[in-house]
Write a protein that holds these residues in place. Structure first.
Motif, PDB file in Angstrom:
ATOM      1  N   GLU A 110      -6.225 -30.407  33.980  1.00  0.00           N
ATOM      2  CA  GLU A 110      -6.299 -31.842  34.278  1.00  0.00           C
ATOM      3  C   GLU A 110      -6.365 -32.064  35.790  1.00  0.00           C
ATOM      4  OE1 GLU A 110      -3.825 -34.192  30.813  1.00  0.00           O
ATOM      5  OE2 GLU A 110      -2.734 -32.782  32.080  1.00  0.00           O
ATOM      6  N   TYR A 113      -9.823 -31.450  36.957  1.00  0.00           N
ATOM      7  CA  TYR A 113     -10.661 -32.594  36.552  1.00  0.00           C
ATOM      8  C   TYR A 113     -10.356 -33.805  37.432  1.00  0.00           C
ATOM      9  CZ  TYR A 113     -13.131 -35.856  33.505  1.00  0.00           C
ATOM     10  OH  TYR A 113     -14.000 -36.793  33.011  1.00  0.00           O
ATOM     11  N   TYR A 114      -9.087 -33.960  37.754  1.00  0.00           N
ATOM     12  CA  TYR A 114      -8.691 -35.049  38.653  1.00  0.00           C
ATOM     13  C   TYR A 114      -9.451 -34.950  39.984  1.00  0.00           C
ATOM     14  CZ  TYR A 114      -5.880 -37.694  41.948  1.00  0.00           C
ATOM     15  OH  TYR A 114      -5.486 -38.563  42.922  1.00  0.00           O
ATOM     16  N   TYR A 184     -15.699 -41.619  33.264  1.00  0.00           N
ATOM     17  CA  TYR A 184     -14.831 -40.515  33.676  1.00  0.00           C
ATOM     18  C   TYR A 184     -13.657 -40.374  32.709  1.00  0.00           C
ATOM     19  CZ  TYR A 184     -11.498 -38.054  36.732  1.00  0.00           C
ATOM     20  OH  TYR A 184     -10.593 -37.176  37.253  1.00  0.00           O
ATOM     21  N   GLN A 185     -13.108 -41.487  32.305  1.00  0.00           N
ATOM     22  CA  GLN A 185     -11.987 -41.463  31.360  1.00  0.00           C
ATOM     23  C   GLN A 185     -12.423 -40.934  29.993  1.00  0.00           C
ATOM     24  OE1 GLN A 185      -9.269 -41.460  32.962  1.00  0.00           O
ATOM     25  NE2 GLN A 185      -8.190 -43.255  32.210  1.00  0.00           N
ATOM     26  N   TYR A 188     -12.470 -37.347  30.195  1.00  0.00           N
ATOM     27  CA  TYR A 188     -11.102 -36.829  30.123  1.00  0.00           C
ATOM     28  C   TYR A 188     -10.631 -36.733  28.673  1.00  0.00           C
ATOM     29  CZ  TYR A 188      -6.041 -36.689  30.366  1.00  0.00           C
ATOM     30  OH  TYR A 188      -4.729 -36.334  30.165  1.00  0.00           O
ATOM     31  N   LYS A 189     -10.897 -37.777  27.918  1.00  0.00           N
ATOM     32  CA  LYS A 189     -10.459 -37.771  26.513  1.00  0.00           C
ATOM     33  C   LYS A 189     -11.148 -36.651  25.735  1.00  0.00           C
ATOM     34  CE  LYS A 189      -9.829 -42.764  26.401  1.00  0.00           C
ATOM     35  NZ  LYS A 189     -10.468 -43.993  25.951  1.00  0.00           N
ATOM     36  N   ARG A 193      -7.875 -34.445  25.152  1.00  0.00           N
ATOM     37  CA  ARG A 193      -7.070 -35.124  24.127  1.00  0.00           C
ATOM     38  C   ARG A 193      -7.554 -34.809  22.721  1.00  0.00           C
ATOM     39  NH1 ARG A 193      -3.618 -38.456  26.803  1.00  0.00           N
ATOM     40  NH2 ARG A 193      -2.754 -39.301  24.907  1.00  0.00           N
TER      41      ARG A 193
ATOM     42  N   LEU B 182      -3.771 -44.554  27.157  1.00  0.00           N
ATOM     43  CA  LEU B 182      -4.709 -43.680  26.451  1.00  0.00           C
ATOM     44  C   LEU B 182      -4.311 -43.418  25.004  1.00  0.00           C
ATOM     45  CD1 LEU B 182      -5.138 -41.113  29.365  1.00  0.00           C
ATOM     46  CD2 LEU B 182      -6.868 -42.701  28.581  1.00  0.00           C
ATOM     47  N   TYR B 321      -9.122 -46.653  41.764  1.00  0.00           N
ATOM     48  CA  TYR B 321      -9.259 -46.974  40.340  1.00  0.00           C
ATOM     49  C   TYR B 321      -8.860 -48.427  40.085  1.00  0.00           C
ATOM     50  CZ  TYR B 321      -8.457 -41.932  40.499  1.00  0.00           C
ATOM     51  OH  TYR B 321      -8.476 -40.620  40.824  1.00  0.00           O
ATOM     52  N   PHE B 462      -3.189 -40.447  32.885  1.00  0.00           N
ATOM     53  CA  PHE B 462      -4.255 -39.894  33.710  1.00  0.00           C
ATOM     54  C   PHE B 462      -5.238 -40.994  34.113  1.00  0.00           C
ATOM     55  CE2 PHE B 462      -8.159 -37.692  34.619  1.00  0.00           C
ATOM     56  CZ  PHE B 462      -7.738 -36.574  35.293  1.00  0.00           C
ATOM     57  N   PRO B 463      -5.719 -41.013  35.336  1.00  0.00           N
ATOM     58  CA  PRO B 463      -5.543 -40.066  36.430  1.00  0.00           C
ATOM     59  C   PRO B 463      -4.488 -40.514  37.461  1.00  0.00           C
ATOM     60  CG  PRO B 463      -7.421 -41.466  36.896  1.00  0.00           C
ATOM     61  CD  PRO B 463      -6.812 -41.971  35.614  1.00  0.00           C
TER      62      PRO B 463
END
Lengths: 193, 529
Positions: A110, A113-114, A184-185, A188-189, A193, B182, B321, B462-463
């Motif tokens: 993570e 990725y961040y 981007y989110q 991430y998922k 996730r 999330l 963000y 995140f993030p």
């Protein structure tokens, strides 16, 4: 070795790469440190001045570091990779620091990725863009001095220059940055996730 | 009049009597299992329950009392049994009416209408009545003057989705499962709206839902108006809405005004039932965009920025963000201008109560899903366990409670207390699964004891680089345990309200720490005070 540097004396590694890299890194670290600690002095006027000079200045300097490092390296005979590395010093230091902080909160995957989130990508592409500008300026100056420079305008620096505005549009102008953020989110998922 | 309407559909192929008997023997008041909502109606008394026709037929075929079925079909038997059965059925029907919460409201025992207004990112001290040097909040000030303001109102998780779920369910994030922005909402979660609906309220949820995943098929709401734009955050201008499941373009350019219009439409409907409206604003969530007519109104105001902040504190990496990159002063003014605009829209709601003639029977509750740091601790955003982030405005205006106006309640109240409070207002029992407690006792002003301590929790999102944490907040201390590398913190809020000095390693800190650790452990186990 750059084909454009044939008429330049190629100095030692310390002179052509380490010195420009260390110089911009030192400037950036100094500005950041002063900014992060100025508020502890308890002097509002000084704090405000420092926030503009070192706070905003430090942020901008990351992207503008090539303006110092790139010509220094270029005219000391540094190869393109060395010029780029020296110019990216503050960005890389900042990036590593931020990803390390993220690793204290998130998993290693993570955290990596961040490191590719929009502020870092934006900062990277702005730096690359400034490097492109510097390359053109250095070529032009060298040509004016009678150096053995081919064309000043070639696709690589032009593409580098364009990468900054394009990245800025995609990352922060398009939907105020929100569209990219949610893409981007989604990434991430998918990954975590 | 009342909403009790047991609309029994006659069967073509059978005598009505078995069906009546079925109703008498099998339907359970409020049981739900044997009854099916007739969701066709909206406002008014036409809504009721309708027996499931298919189930009725199945009963005749499958139930052990099949012989009774055959017997009652016999004409002679019917003549004998009919008066008795009708008498029994009428008696049972009457009992159901008496026992069921779905009953006719008489003037005196009719529970109040409830308008619950939820805003976003509104920190506790941004109220004109508290002497804030910049923002004006005339409507909220008026509600404070006429109602009760809770001085110590907090959220158990300072983040939109978990806090909103906590408000709706009366539960902590670790219970309802929406731990961050999330993790999706679980449809099995029970909201106070669902319980109020079962009790006969007309209900509406209008505004920001913002929990991960698609909008749910939310039980217990007659109107569900929300949006999914920008990950559910919505957008300040031209935000497309989803009105009862249907995508609908915005009618007004500014979202706060748009949502207020829908709320006013709901309030003004003719009805005999009490209603509960949840008006959940996007404002004043970042990026803090006021409507054009309010933009710049605080341009010349001096800002009370915290000493540790500076103009470029907003350059911190994670703030991009939030769309907050830029001078802090600009962000601060935008925030206050957006808040002022929101207050004026809330004013339209309050005014409408007079116009509709329901001001004397309508409770207005104001709350925010979390606070917001504006430079304190050199931070912007929420999430962190500091006061500006976790403390919110809470106002309850109840016109039926004479003499309570203008009072300030000191007890510590939480977002998880809102659902129990509204249920108690409606005269309903608070389900055991709810972890909050009703605030009604605090409205009386007779010094009802509040909680001594409560649990704050945050789960990584995140993030944003804010670690998992749990904290206990007592009236005097705050002890925070972080996961990962960040050092734990302990603040003496009486001596250090700004939470500037971590005393965890000081002699004083060492004295109180064991007790706070034990308190936190008890709260984790659900044995909170």
């Amino acid at each position: 070795m750059s084909r454009f540097a044939t008429d330049l004396e190629r100095r030692s590694l310390a002179a052509r790469f380490l010195f420009p890299a260390a110089l911009v890194l030192l400037i950036w670290v100094s500005m950041t440190t002063v900014y992060d600690n100025a508020w502890k002095l308890g002097m509002p006027a000084l704090q405000e001045a420092v926030s503009w000079l070192c706070g905003l200045g430090g942020e901008l300097f990351r992207g503008l570091a090539p303006l110092i490092a790139y010509p220094l390296a270029y005219f000391r005979g540094a190869a393109p990779a060395e010029r780029a590395a020296a110019s990216l010093g503050p960005f890389l230091a900042w990036w590593l620091l931020q990803v390390t902080v993220a690793a204290g909160v998130f998993s290693s995957g993570e955290a990596v990725y961040y490191g590719f989130s929009q502020n870092y990508l934006l900062s990277l592409f702005v730096t690359v863009s400034v490097m492109g500008v510097c390359e053109l300026i250095c070529r032009w100056v060298r040509k004016r001095r009678g150096g053995a420079v081919g064309k000043v305008w070639t696709p690589a620096p032009v593409a580098a220059i364009l990468s900054g505005p394009v990245a800025a549009f995609v990352l922060i102008v398009w939907g105020g940055g929100v569209h990219w953020f949610y893409l981007y989110q989604e990434g991430y998922k998918l990954l975590f996730r | 009049m009342p909403l009790v309407h047991f609309g029994v559909e006659p069967r073509e192929d059978a005598n009505l009597l078995p069906l009546l008997l079925w109703g008498a023997t099998e339907s359970v008041p409020c049981g739900g299992e044997n009854l099916e909502w007739n969701a066709a109606g909206e406002a008014g008394g036409g809504r009721g329950r309708r027996l499931n026709r298919r189930r009725s037929r199945r009963w005749c075929v499958n139930m052990p009392q099949r012989t009774l079925c055959r017997w009652v079909r016999n004409a002679e038997s019917v003549r004998v049994l009919c008066p008795v059965a009708c008498f029994v059925a009428a008696g049972v029907f009457g009992a159901i009416c008496l026992l069921s919460p779905l009953r006719a409201w008489s003037g005196e025992d009719k529970p109040p209408n409830i308008i619950f207004i939820l805003t976003d990112d509104h920190r506790w001290d941004a109220l004109g009545i508290l002497g804030h040097p910049v923002v004006q909040t005339p409507t909220l000030d008026r509600l404070c003057r006429d109602g009760v303001r809770f001085e110590n109102a907090f959220v158990t998780t300072s983040l939109c989705s978990p806090s909103r779920a906590s408000i709706l369910t009366g539960q902590y994030a670790h219970t309802h499962g929406v731990k961050n922005n999330l993790t999706p909402w679980k449809n099995e979660n029970v909201t106070f709206l669902e319980l109020l609906k079962q009790a006969g309220y007309d209900t509406a949820f209008i505004g920001k839902w913002h929990m991960p995943g698609a909008l749910p098929d939310l039980r217990g709401v007659d109107r569900f108006i929300s949006f999914t734009a920008q990950g559910g955050q919505g957008q300040y201008f031209h935000c497309p809405l989803i009105v009862d499941g249907r995508e609908t373009p915005s009618r007004k350019p500014y979202i706060t005004e748009e949502l207020t219009d829908y709320a006013l439409e709901f309030i003004s409907r003719e009805r005999e039932n009490p209603f509960c409206l949840v008006l959940s604003h996007k404002a004043v969530h970042h990026q803090f965009q006021p409507p054009p007519e309010r933009a710049g109104i605080y341009r010349d105001k001096d800002l009370p920025l915290p000493a540790e902040a500076d103009t470029w504190i907003s350059m911190a990496p994670d703030l991009l963000y939030c769309g907050l990159i830029g001078p802090l002063e600009r962000t601060y003014r935008n925030y206050m201008e957006t808040l002022y605009a929101t207050d004026l829209e809330i004013g339209r709601i309050v005014e409408s109560l007079q116009e509709e003639g329901i001001a004397g029977e309508t409770v207005v509750i104001y709350f925010a899903d979390n606070g917001f740091l504006l430079g304190e601790h050199r931070l912007m955003d929420k999430r962190w366990p500091y006061e500006e982030s976790i403390r919110v405005p809470c106002i309850i205006y109840d016109p039926r409670r004479k003499g309570a106006g203008g009072r300030t309640a000191e007890q510590m109240v939480l977002n998880i207390d809102l659902a129990p409070t509204m249920l108690e207002m409606a005269g309903l029992p608070v389900p055991a699964g709810m972890e909050g407690r009703s605030m009604l006792a605090y409205l009386q002003g007779d010094g009802a004891p509040g909680r001594r301590a409560w649990l704050y929790e945050y789960f990584r999102d995140f993030p944003y680089r804010v670690p998992d944490m749990e904290a206990v907040r007592t009236e005097r201390y705050k002890y925070v345990e972080y996961r990962g590398r960040k050092a734990d913190e302990l603040f003496d809020l009486a001596k250090d309200p700004g939470e500037k000095r971590n005393i965890i390693r000081s002699p004083e800190g060492r004295i109180v720490l064991p007790e706070l650790k034990a308190e936190l452990e008890a709260l984790r186990k659900g044995d909170g005070t």
